[in-house]
Design a protein around this motif. Structure first.
Motif, PDB file in Angstrom:
ATOM      1  N   ASP A  14      -3.622  41.105 -61.447  1.00  0.00           N
ATOM      2  CA  ASP A  14      -3.313  42.584 -61.320  1.00  0.00           C
ATOM      3  C   ASP A  14      -3.683  43.399 -62.131  1.00  0.00           C
ATOM      4  O   ASP A  14      -3.170  42.436 -63.725  1.00  0.00           O
ATOM      5  CB  ASP A  14      -1.727  42.937 -61.406  1.00  0.00           C
ATOM      6  N   ALA A  18       8.675  44.853 -61.479  1.00  0.00           N
ATOM      7  CA  ALA A  18       7.618  44.566 -61.113  1.00  0.00           C
ATOM      8  C   ALA A  18       6.701  44.249 -62.250  1.00  0.00           C
ATOM      9  O   ALA A  18       6.140  43.214 -62.450  1.00  0.00           O
ATOM     10  CB  ALA A  18       6.760  45.311 -60.035  1.00  0.00           C
ATOM     11  N   ALA A  64       3.154  31.202 -66.960  1.00  0.00           N
ATOM     12  CA  ALA A  64       2.510  30.215 -66.263  1.00  0.00           C
ATOM     13  C   ALA A  64       1.565  29.609 -67.189  1.00  0.00           C
ATOM     14  O   ALA A  64       0.942  27.943 -66.660  1.00  0.00           O
ATOM     15  CB  ALA A  64       1.282  31.182 -65.346  1.00  0.00           C
ATOM     16  N   ALA A 111       7.777  41.895 -64.732  1.00  0.00           N
ATOM     17  CA  ALA A 111       8.040  40.887 -64.128  1.00  0.00           C
ATOM     18  C   ALA A 111       6.761  39.969 -63.847  1.00  0.00           C
ATOM     19  O   ALA A 111       6.363  38.635 -64.202  1.00  0.00           O
ATOM     20  CB  ALA A 111       8.314  40.506 -62.856  1.00  0.00           C
ATOM     21  N   ASP A 112       5.516  40.727 -63.578  1.00  0.00           N
ATOM     22  CA  ASP A 112       4.140  40.044 -63.717  1.00  0.00           C
ATOM     23  C   ASP A 112       3.712  39.603 -64.903  1.00  0.00           C
ATOM     24  O   ASP A 112       2.949  38.791 -65.167  1.00  0.00           O
ATOM     25  CB  ASP A 112       3.267  41.183 -62.992  1.00  0.00           C
ATOM     26  N   ARG A 130      -1.753  30.892 -61.634  1.00  0.00           N
ATOM     27  CA  ARG A 130      -0.538  30.828 -60.943  1.00  0.00           C
ATOM     28  C   ARG A 130      -0.819  31.163 -59.478  1.00  0.00           C
ATOM     29  O   ARG A 130      -2.399  30.786 -58.630  1.00  0.00           O
ATOM     30  CB  ARG A 130      -0.124  32.951 -61.371  1.00  0.00           C
ATOM     31  N   THR A 146       1.145  32.747 -57.074  1.00  0.00           N
ATOM     32  CA  THR A 146       1.365  33.143 -55.815  1.00  0.00           C
ATOM     33  C   THR A 146       1.413  34.676 -57.592  1.00  0.00           C
ATOM     34  O   THR A 146       1.631  34.457 -58.192  1.00  0.00           O
ATOM     35  CB  THR A 146       2.364  33.302 -55.697  1.00  0.00           C
ATOM     36  N   LEU A 147       1.701  35.662 -56.415  1.00  0.00           N
ATOM     37  CA  LEU A 147       1.122  36.872 -57.653  1.00  0.00           C
ATOM     38  C   LEU A 147       3.208  37.149 -57.478  1.00  0.00           C
ATOM     39  O   LEU A 147       3.976  37.452 -56.070  1.00  0.00           O
ATOM     40  CB  LEU A 147       0.899  38.390 -57.596  1.00  0.00           C
ATOM     41  N   PRO A 148       4.383  37.762 -58.280  1.00  0.00           N
ATOM     42  CA  PRO A 148       5.547  37.856 -57.883  1.00  0.00           C
ATOM     43  C   PRO A 148       5.177  38.974 -57.347  1.00  0.00           C
ATOM     44  O   PRO A 148       3.964  39.882 -57.277  1.00  0.00           O
ATOM     45  CB  PRO A 148       5.877  38.253 -59.706  1.00  0.00           C
ATOM     46  N   SER A 149       6.740  39.440 -56.876  1.00  0.00           N
ATOM     47  CA  SER A 149       6.630  40.684 -55.469  1.00  0.00           C
ATOM     48  C   SER A 149       7.371  41.679 -56.320  1.00  0.00           C
ATOM     49  O   SER A 149       7.874  41.116 -57.375  1.00  0.00           O
ATOM     50  CB  SER A 149       6.912  40.576 -54.735  1.00  0.00           C
ATOM     51  N   ASP A 156       5.291  36.249 -65.249  1.00  0.00           N
ATOM     52  CA  ASP A 156       5.290  35.234 -64.999  1.00  0.00           C
ATOM     53  C   ASP A 156       3.877  34.674 -65.427  1.00  0.00           C
ATOM     54  O   ASP A 156       3.410  33.370 -65.191  1.00  0.00           O
ATOM     55  CB  ASP A 156       4.650  36.298 -63.254  1.00  0.00           C
TER      56      ASP A 156
END
Lengths: 200, 200
Positions: free
Chosen positions: B153, A179, A190, A182-183, B195, B197-200, A186
């Motif tokens: 985050d 996670a 973006a 991925a963040d 962004r 949304t935050l990736p889950s 991401d």
């Protein structure tokens, strides 16, 4: 570097390449970075010290190549999107950084870079340029797909992605989970896909 | 930690704090990380070793605080925008990383983190949490201004910004210039502000 012709009874260059890297990995695991010598690596690989020095100019270069990645890392597979390619690259880099050999070598590389500007320059020329070529290929493909409004600076992308992973593993001492990885990817995607202009 | 009452003739805690950090900086410059001892730091600061251990649990913690930043770094000034705040923070962090004392200490911190999971955990609890609090305050202000579609985050932002700077200075051995710093910040701001949304 001039490669001489290979007789039928002599090991091929690629065989020596592999023997040298394998020997370096074994020695790293057995005696640790400080105690590895080029002599021991040559003896273990069944080759000459000159053959090693034709490939690597120093112990730091040999052990980096053996423990982390070669000067020309394999290209990242084309996943069909920038997000997929960067995620694949991030996973590969994280996996390269978290082997026992890499954990042994990374602190020594940081010490070497701090100690010697000349060693730092060589490590940049040999290994960082290979990493940037890999990032560059990913950005090329994204540009080809029309995903990027502008061509990003490859050094910036390398700093951000490589830096986030290195910092997590070796400075914070906290390996990013899926996670967290991925963040980071991401956020990077973006940023790259929405910037309309590069700052001057 | 219990602070005892201060009589009129005794140095105040804040005076001891400064004396200890100053002594540690002097010793770092004079003898280098490996040769600094808590005894020598106490003698130089005109205090007791117990007084140092009440503040720092190890030499690594004392020297990090003396050379890089305190457990609670001063908050980043409010520049009126996320881009301005992150640029100011990036410049501050880069400046903290590139002093002679920080250059002496950073490789040792990496070595310490690799050597001891317990030391790594303490450095995270004491210093990384301070750095994240600083990033958090910047993100709070940006949220208050309506600049962020989602709350990022804080660990990701810390990894990306801290990582890009640390990696450049201490791994690549290439201090980012103003343009390179601006490009990293610009990429980060573009990512954070777009962004959805935050990736889950």
């Amino acid at each position: 570097m001039v490669r001489t012709g290979q007789g039928p009874g002599r090991p091929r260059d690629s065989e020596i390449d592999e023997a040298v890297l394998g020997a370096a990995r074994e020695l790293l695991a057995e005696v640790g970075y400080a105690a590895v010598t080029m002599d021991a690596a040559a003896a273990r690989a069944g080759t000459s010290k000159a053959a090693i020095y034709r490939r690597y100019r120093s112990k730091a270069e040999l052990l980096f190549a053996a423990a982390v990645h070669s000067p020309a890392p394999a290209p990242t597979a084309d996943t069909g999107s920038l997000a997929g390619d960067l995620a694949a690259l991030a996973r590969r880099v994280l996996s390269d950084m978290t082997t026992p050999a890499a954990r042994e070598v990374a602190p020594q590389v940081v010490a070497e870079v701090a100690r010697s500007p000349e060693a730092a320059r060589r490590l940049r020329d040999v290994f960082v340029s290979g990493e940037r070529a890999e990032v560059d290929a990913v950005l090329d493909r994204a540009t080809g797909r029309g995903e990027l409004p502008t061509r990003p600076d490859v050094a910036t992308v390398h700093r951000v992605l490589g830096g986030a992973l290195f910092f997590s593993v070796f400075v914070i001492g906290e390996e990013p989970d899926e996670a967290a990885l991925a963040d980071v990817v991401d956020l990077l995607v973006a940023g790259l896909t929405t910037r309309s202009t590069l700052p001057s």
